[in-house]
Design an enzyme around this catalytic site. Structure first.
Site, PDB file in Angstrom:
ATOM      1  N   ASP A  98      -5.887  -1.821   2.187  1.00 10.91           N
ATOM      2  CA  ASP A  98      -5.193  -2.917   2.854  1.00 10.91           C
ATOM      3  C   ASP A  98      -5.939  -4.202   2.516  1.00 10.91           C
ATOM      4  O   ASP A  98      -7.151  -4.305   2.740  1.00 10.91           O
ATOM      5  CB  ASP A  98      -5.225  -2.669   4.378  1.00 10.91           C
ATOM      6  CG  ASP A  98      -3.971  -3.142   5.067  1.00 10.91           C
ATOM      7  OD1 ASP A  98      -3.538  -4.270   4.764  1.00 10.91           O
ATOM      8  OD2 ASP A  98      -3.433  -2.400   5.912  1.00 10.91           O
ATOM      9  N   ASP A 200      -1.397  -7.662   3.485  1.00 13.39           N
ATOM     10  CA  ASP A 200      -1.021  -8.073   4.829  1.00 13.39           C
ATOM     11  C   ASP A 200      -0.370  -9.468   4.820  1.00 13.39           C
ATOM     12  O   ASP A 200      -0.932 -10.404   4.232  1.00 13.39           O
ATOM     13  CB  ASP A 200      -2.312  -8.116   5.666  1.00 13.39           C
ATOM     14  CG  ASP A 200      -2.066  -8.225   7.154  1.00 13.39           C
ATOM     15  OD1 ASP A 200      -1.524  -7.283   7.728  1.00 13.39           O
ATOM     16  OD2 ASP A 200      -2.416  -9.275   7.734  1.00 13.39           O
ATOM     17  N   GLU A 255       3.439  -7.094   2.640  1.00  7.75           N
ATOM     18  CA  GLU A 255       4.081  -7.143   3.960  1.00  7.75           C
ATOM     19  C   GLU A 255       4.642  -8.546   4.119  1.00  7.75           C
ATOM     20  O   GLU A 255       3.906  -9.528   4.037  1.00  7.75           O
ATOM     21  CB  GLU A 255       3.066  -6.842   5.057  1.00  7.75           C
ATOM     22  CG  GLU A 255       3.744  -6.673   6.397  1.00  7.75           C
ATOM     23  CD  GLU A 255       2.857  -7.051   7.573  1.00  7.75           C
ATOM     24  OE1 GLU A 255       3.137  -6.603   8.687  1.00  7.75           O
ATOM     25  OE2 GLU A 255       1.884  -7.815   7.380  1.00  7.75           O
ATOM     26  N   HIS A 327       1.932   1.238  11.728  1.00 13.39           N
ATOM     27  CA  HIS A 327       1.012   1.015  12.850  1.00 13.39           C
ATOM     28  C   HIS A 327       1.443  -0.142  13.757  1.00 13.39           C
ATOM     29  O   HIS A 327       0.818  -0.389  14.782  1.00 13.39           O
ATOM     30  CB  HIS A 327      -0.394   0.749  12.307  1.00 13.39           C
ATOM     31  CG  HIS A 327      -0.448  -0.523  11.514  1.00 13.39           C
ATOM     32  ND1 HIS A 327       0.180  -0.667  10.299  1.00 13.39           N
ATOM     33  CD2 HIS A 327      -1.004  -1.723  11.777  1.00 13.39           C
ATOM     34  CE1 HIS A 327      -0.002  -1.891   9.856  1.00 13.39           C
ATOM     35  NE2 HIS A 327      -0.718  -2.556  10.736  1.00 13.39           N
ATOM     36  N   ASP A 328       2.480  -0.879  13.351  1.00 12.45           N
ATOM     37  CA  ASP A 328       2.971  -1.994  14.181  1.00 12.45           C
ATOM     38  C   ASP A 328       4.274  -1.650  14.893  1.00 12.45           C
ATOM     39  O   ASP A 328       4.836  -2.498  15.597  1.00 12.45           O
ATOM     40  CB  ASP A 328       3.237  -3.229  13.306  1.00 12.45           C
ATOM     41  CG  ASP A 328       1.970  -3.832  12.740  1.00 12.45           C
ATOM     42  OD1 ASP A 328       0.903  -3.683  13.368  1.00 12.45           O
ATOM     43  OD2 ASP A 328       2.057  -4.450  11.665  1.00 12.45           O
TER      44      ASP A 328
HETATM   45  C1  NOJ Z   1       0.280  -7.421  10.021  1.00  7.41           C
HETATM   46  C2  NOJ Z   1      -0.450  -6.173  10.386  1.00  7.41           C
HETATM   47  O1  NOJ Z   1       0.338  -5.073  10.020  1.00  7.41           O
HETATM   48  C3  NOJ Z   1      -0.740  -6.250  11.855  1.00  7.41           C
HETATM   49  O2  NOJ Z   1      -1.237  -5.039  12.369  1.00  7.41           O
HETATM   50  C4  NOJ Z   1      -1.699  -7.382  12.092  1.00  7.41           C
HETATM   51  O3  NOJ Z   1      -1.871  -7.556  13.476  1.00  7.41           O
HETATM   52  C5  NOJ Z   1      -1.185  -8.699  11.498  1.00  7.41           C
HETATM   53  N1  NOJ Z   1      -0.602  -8.527  10.198  1.00  7.41           N
HETATM   54  C6  NOJ Z   1      -2.308  -9.679  11.355  1.00  7.41           C
HETATM   55  O4  NOJ Z   1      -3.172  -9.280  10.323  1.00  7.41           O
END
Ligand code: NOJ
Length: 557
Positions: A98, A200, A255, A327-328
């Site tokens: 990541d 990210d 992302e 994970h989000d």
């Molecule tokens: C996206 C990530 O997937 C998330 O978990 C994170 O809180 C934010 N970006 C900030 O890095």
């Protein structure tokens, strides 16, 4: 379109903190990942994406990096990581890291220097602005985790930008020294033999030079109309490709919140040399009410429209990533299926529906077991800083009661995904011999990897079959590269689509309800490729679909 190894890959995402703890400190570690490589090989995946494992104050569980070229002690050592890369390689699995470089931790030495004085050499590595003459913040942007995206540094009297928490200051990508430093970090990991990067919020790295206010009718986080998908982000990605990525054959996935298929093509068209693919979010918003993002039923017609648009617009023009969860996000089976009466059926249905699409599928740890959401009783039991921010807004701005606020938070809390993995029915699901960092879901006694491996009908083996079909079967080409056609787009209960190339045609039919339905199709069945029920019908003229039944047919061309 030129074929790439990652077109036919299946990625498994590990959230290291919650995967497998081998030293009893309640936090997962790299040796825990090594220990489970055979499990992952058995599942059939060939790429692991690991959420951040770098030293960090863990304000946002590692998405706040304080050293990009070391390993956080709670996860292990560099030697452990090197062993993991080698042991995974022996099993045909690549490790994707990541890359979190829109922002660093405020404890990163770069930021410590930057904030130390206005004339420090690293001042310009971050985004500093004076407050307005009335003392208010430089503009009206919000962050995802705080009200304003700016924080005043009392010492120097200037504000720094942070699109996430106060402890995650944004880097200033206009500064070539910053970009070179990121390129060096990337080379450091690539030279260790990793298989690529998940980047990210990489579409947020280009900010407008004048930092204008966000439009008041803005959808999403205030200001996102200015800071997402800025042309500079594309420029920086092309430079990164030219200077670093073009020298390696790796998977890259960005992302990218707030992307349309138009932007998705810009990022992932092979001729533009930016990224391999992006994570889009359009399909993640269709079960949220605009009223404080409370949970509502999935709008399947919209969902089909979104997924088909991505399938069709990117065909030969870019590359899709396919995901239900990460994970989000909340657990897919609780969110889009029925995690009580039809947990196994609906988890398999969701898997089949997604895994016959074109793109690279991502499976989030525990999804292959049909793990469910975990609802806590009090806000204190939630760890995630986003939940605490939402709670503050719901209680203080919206004047909701504690229970009303929790009702909104529970279905989408990121902790649903972060509850540790269920390996067995032993205490703490076999995740740790210590006290888990987040309260476990008691259903590990029933839903766990050991039970799944002992049951030939489990969700695990359904995923295993789907992965084999994509990676190693006569259907691989049509699944990975075939054309896509949505059928019966207005049907609010059944998702049906076709995939075809010049050799084979497939029909995928999924019942998204807990009722038996009947539908008819004109296609002629050759055979059933996979189903989540025994004895599925091949009579397409009057097809009876049991609750959450999902059948994939090979059909005549
Ligand atoms: C996206 C990530 O997937 C998330 O978990 C994170 O809180 C934010 N970006 C900030 O890095």
């Amino acid at each position: 379109m030129d074929k790439k190894w990652w077109h036919q890959a299946v990625v498994y995402q590990i959230y290291p903190r919650s995967f497998n703890d081998t030293n009893g400190d309640g936090v997962g570690d790299l040796r825990g990942v090594i220990e489970k490589l055979d499990y992952l090989k058995e599942l059939g995946i060939n790429v692991i994406w690991m959420s951040p494992i770098y030293p960090s104050p863990m304000d946002d569980n590692g998405y706040d990096v304080s050293d990009y070229v070391s390993i956080a002690p709670e996860f292990g050592t560099m030697a452990d990581l090197e062993e993991l890369i080698a042991a995974a390689d022996q099993r045909g699995i690549k490790i994707v890291m990541d890359l979190v470089v829109n922002h660093t931790s405020d404890e990163h030495p770069w930021f410590v220097e930057s904030r130390s004085s206005k004339d420090n050499g690293k001042r310009d590595w971050y985004i500093w602005h004076k407050p307005k003459p009335d003392g208010s913040m430089p503009n009206n942007w919000n962050s995802w985790f705080t009200r304003s995206a700016w924080d005043l540094d009392e010492e120097t009297g200037e504000c720094y930008l942070h699109l996430f928490s106060k402890k995650q200051p944004d880097l200033n990508w206009t500064n070539p020294q910053v970009r070179n430093a990121v390129h060096d970090i990337m080379r450091f990991w690539l030279d260790k033999g990793i298989g690529g990067f998940r980047m990210d919020v990489i579409n947020l790295i280009g900010k407008p030079s004048d930092y204008p206010d966000g439009a008041l009718d803005n959808v999403g986080v205030m200001g996102i109309d200015h800071f997402a998908n800025h042309s500079h982000a594309h420029q920086y990605l092309r430079e990164m490709h030219d200077k670093v990525l073009s020298h390696y054959d790796v998977l890259t996935v960005g992302e990218t919140p707030m992307v349309t298929t138009f932007e998705g093509k810009l990022y992932s068209h092979p001729k533009r040399c930016e990224l391999g693919m992006v994570f889009q979010f359009e399909h993640m918003d269709l079960d949220k009410d605009s009223n404080f993002a409370a949970k509502k039923e999935l709008d399947l017609v919209r969902f089909k429209e979104v997924m088909s648009r991505w399938q069709e617009d990117l065909h030969n023009q870019g590359w899709n990533s396919l995901y239900w969860s990460n994970h989000d996000q909340a657990r897919a089976v609780s969110r889009f299926g029925n995690d009580i009466a039809y947990r196994v059926e609906s988890a398999k249905m969701l898997a089949s529906t997604l895994h016959f699409m074109s793109g690279t599928p991502y499976i989030y740890q525990g999804e292959e077991l049909g793990m469910t959401n975990t609802y806590y009783d009090t806000i204190d039991q939630y760890d995630d800083l986003l939940d605490h921010h939402k709670y503050d807004i719901l209680i203080n701005d919206e004047q909701l009661s504690d229970e009303e606020a929790l009702d909104i938070i529970r279905p989408f809390s990121r902790d649903n995904a972060r509850v540790p993995m269920h390996w067995s029915n032993q205490p703490n699901g076999g995740f740790t011999s210590g006290k888990p960092w987040l309260v476990m879901n008691e259903n590990y006694k029933i839903i766990n990897a050991q039970a799944a491996l002992e049951d030939s009908d489990s969700v695990f083996y359904h995923y295993q079959k789907l992965i084999t079909l994509r990676r190693n079967s006569d259907y691989a080409n049509v699944i990975v590269y075939g054309w896509h056609q949505l059928l019966q787009p207005k049907d609010p209960e059944v998702y049906s689509y076709k995939r075809y190339d010049d050799q084979k045609s497939l029909l995928i039919v999924s019942n998204f309800t807990d009722r038996t339905l009947e539908r008819s199709f004109d296609e002629k069945v050759i055979r059933i490729v996979i189903s989540n029920y025994k004895g599925s019908s091949s009579d397409l003229s009057a097809l009876k679909l049991r609750p959450y039944e999902s059948v994939v047919y090979e059909i005549t061309m």
